[in-house]
Design a protein around this motif. Structure first.
Motif, PDB file in Angstrom:
ATOM      1  N   GLU A   1       0.762  -8.088   8.358  1.00 39.66           N
ATOM      2  CA  GLU A   1       2.119  -8.114   8.903  1.00 39.66           C
ATOM      3  C   GLU A   1       2.125  -7.859  10.403  1.00 39.66           C
ATOM      4  O   GLU A   1       2.871  -8.500  11.152  1.00 39.66           O
TER       5      GLU A   1
ATOM      6  N   ASN B   1      -3.190   1.869  -4.853  1.00 37.84           N
ATOM      7  CA  ASN B   1      -3.657   0.635  -4.216  1.00 37.84           C
ATOM      8  C   ASN B   1      -3.642   0.807  -2.687  1.00 37.84           C
ATOM      9  O   ASN B   1      -2.971   0.075  -1.955  1.00 37.84           O
ATOM     10  N   LEU B   2      -4.365   1.778  -2.192  1.00 36.08           N
ATOM     11  CA  LEU B   2      -4.381   2.071  -0.745  1.00 36.08           C
ATOM     12  C   LEU B   2      -5.019   0.938   0.041  1.00 36.08           C
ATOM     13  O   LEU B   2      -4.548   0.581   1.130  1.00 36.08           O
ATOM     14  N   THR B   3      -6.075   0.353  -0.467  1.00 33.59           N
ATOM     15  CA  THR B   3      -6.758  -0.729   0.252  1.00 33.59           C
ATOM     16  C   THR B   3      -5.860  -1.956   0.411  1.00 33.59           C
ATOM     17  O   THR B   3      -5.784  -2.558   1.493  1.00 33.59           O
ATOM     18  N   ALA B   4      -5.145  -2.316  -0.643  1.00 33.24           N
ATOM     19  CA  ALA B   4      -4.247  -3.475  -0.570  1.00 33.24           C
ATOM     20  C   ALA B   4      -3.088  -3.213   0.391  1.00 33.24           C
ATOM     21  O   ALA B   4      -2.659  -4.111   1.132  1.00 33.24           O
ATOM     22  N   LYS B   5      -2.586  -1.983   0.399  1.00 32.39           N
ATOM     23  CA  LYS B   5      -1.490  -1.648   1.307  1.00 32.39           C
ATOM     24  C   LYS B   5      -1.937  -1.734   2.772  1.00 32.39           C
ATOM     25  O   LYS B   5      -1.210  -2.241   3.634  1.00 32.39           O
ATOM     26  N   LEU B   6      -3.124  -1.225   3.074  1.00 36.56           N
ATOM     27  CA  LEU B   6      -3.644  -1.312   4.448  1.00 36.56           C
ATOM     28  C   LEU B   6      -3.831  -2.750   4.882  1.00 36.56           C
ATOM     29  O   LEU B   6      -3.488  -3.128   6.020  1.00 36.56           O
TER      30      LEU B   6
ATOM     31  N   THR C   1      -3.018  10.483  -3.092  1.00 38.95           N
ATOM     32  CA  THR C   1      -3.102   9.211  -2.373  1.00 38.95           C
ATOM     33  C   THR C   1      -2.481   8.102  -3.202  1.00 38.95           C
ATOM     34  O   THR C   1      -2.223   8.268  -4.399  1.00 38.95           O
ATOM     35  N   LEU C   2      -2.303   6.976  -2.556  1.00 42.71           N
ATOM     36  CA  LEU C   2      -1.788   5.799  -3.253  1.00 42.71           C
ATOM     37  C   LEU C   2      -2.877   5.175  -4.119  1.00 42.71           C
ATOM     38  O   LEU C   2      -4.078   5.240  -3.789  1.00 42.71           O
TER      39      LEU C   2
ATOM     40  N   GLU D   1      -2.241  -5.383   3.767  1.00 39.45           N
ATOM     41  CA  GLU D   1      -0.923  -5.999   3.919  1.00 39.45           C
ATOM     42  C   GLU D   1      -0.266  -5.595   5.233  1.00 39.45           C
ATOM     43  O   GLU D   1       0.317  -6.424   5.942  1.00 39.45           O
ATOM     44  N   CYS D   2      -0.378  -4.311   5.572  1.00 39.45           N
ATOM     45  CA  CYS D   2       0.195  -3.844   6.849  1.00 39.45           C
ATOM     46  C   CYS D   2      -0.499  -4.493   8.044  1.00 39.45           C
ATOM     47  O   CYS D   2       0.152  -4.863   9.040  1.00 39.45           O
TER      48      CYS D   2
END
Length: 357
Positions: A226, A215-220, A212-213, A222-223
């Motif tokens: 957007e 920083n998965l929480t930050a990526k979610l 997994t990534l 951010e998406c």
């Protein structure tokens, strides 16, 4: 459509709509758009038997039109893609299961043509070939009947506003992403991610494992932000377009009101003009020169171009004069070119007696 057929349609409309929503609801629970899945639900409900029980040909045809119009509403926005695919499959099954001969066609309004073509293009881009095949099959069989309105117009207010409610369970919710990526969900994902990282550190080959990534929480988050910004821009663009259209329609309304006002003023002005009768149009105006202010009227009358005398007036003027002796010698209309010395010419010849058998 007779009154009896209309009453029968109104009576059967609510039960059929309930059955249709039951069919689409079961298809929605499968989370699939395959025609095989839909056909299994169709057969389990024995949905083709909706046309049984109506004996007269006229009521059967009216009920078939009502069925197509009811299902057609679920084939359009604001319903989601799966419900629209199920509505297309339902139209396909109902068309081939109807008992009317010749078969009734499916009415498609021209205003909905853009939505239907976008739906087919989306299905083709997502490789949902079942949807594309069923639509192409109906189109090749000339099932669709392109009209201005999706259903027959009526002046009955009770029947006009039928089927206006929208099932919210079948709609695409615009805030679905915001509901999915909320604070509780992100916190839970963060806890699972931290537990996973702790377990990975305890392994000997922790550096080479990367499932997994980090920083998965930050990526979610951010998406999700957007997507919300993109959705807001689209909504603002749609509101701007609708505002421009409303402003244009308002300007057109104002111009039409101005034109109507001018036409009403002109009609009132022309209506006050007095028209002379036909017998008085060619008479000369008699002027009274005794009073003041008559010079201008007389000048206008003399400046007007005089008409030449008529043929009868010229004949009376040339042939109806008095003689030099003072006696009134009337001209005979039946002999205009005789000499005065020829007295015998002034007498008419006696008419011959008609021959009697």
């Amino acid at each position: 459509m007779t009154v009896a057929a209309a009453k029968a349609c109104d009576y059967f409309w609510i039960p059929f709509k309930t059955d249709c929503e039951e069919l689409l609801g079961r298809f929605q629970l499968t989370d699939s758009v395959r025609y095989e899945t839909f056909a299994a639900i169709w057969r389990s409900m024995d949905f083709s038997s909706v046309f049984y029980g109506i004996t007269t040909h006229q009521e059967r045809r009216a009920f078939t039109r009502l069925v197509f119009a009811t299902v057609y509403d679920y084939f359009l926005p604001p319903y989601n893609f799966q419900i629209r695919a199920g509505a297309l499959y339902t139209l396909y099954g109902l068309y081939h299961a109807q008992l009317s001969l010749p078969k009734e066609k499916i009415w498609i309004a021209l205003k909905d043509w853009v939505h239907i073509q976008k739906f087919v293009s989306d299905a083709l881009s997502c490789q949902h070939l079942d949807v594309v095949y069923v639509y192409r099959k109906l189109e090749s069989d000339k099932v669709f009947f392109y009209t201005t309105m999706p259903k027959q117009l009526t002046f009955d207010a009770k029947r006009r506003f039928l089927n206006k409610d929208v099932n919210e369970e079948f709609q695409d919710r615009s805030a679905r992403v915001a509901e999915l990526v909320n604070t509780d969900t992100l916190e839970e994902i963060g806890n699972v991610q931290g537990h996973y990282e702790r377990i990975k550190l305890s392994l000997p080959a922790s550096s080479s494992i990367s499932v997994t990534l980090v920083n998965l929480t930050a990526k979610l988050l951010e998406c999700a932000l957007e997507f919300q910004q993109w959705q807001g821009k689209n909504a603002a663009a749609k509101n701007k377009d609708s505002g421009a259209k409303a402003k244009k329609s308002t300007q057109q309304t104002e111009s039409s009101l101005r034109a109507d006002l001018l036409s009403s003023i002109k009609s009132k002005s022309y209506g006050h003009l007095s028209k002379a009768s036909k017998s008085r149009r060619h008479r000369q105006v008699e002027m009274d020169t005794s009073g003041s202010g008559t010079d201008h009227v007389q000048d206008c009358t003399t400046s007007r171009r005089s008409r030449p005398p008529s043929l009868s007036a010229r004949t009376r003027q040339n042939l109806g004069k008095k003689g030099s002796g003072g006696s009134d010698e009337r001209t005979q209309h039946w002999l205009l070119s005789s000499m005065e010395e020829d007295k015998t010419a002034m007498k008419r010849s006696q008419q011959r007696s008609r021959f009697k058998w």
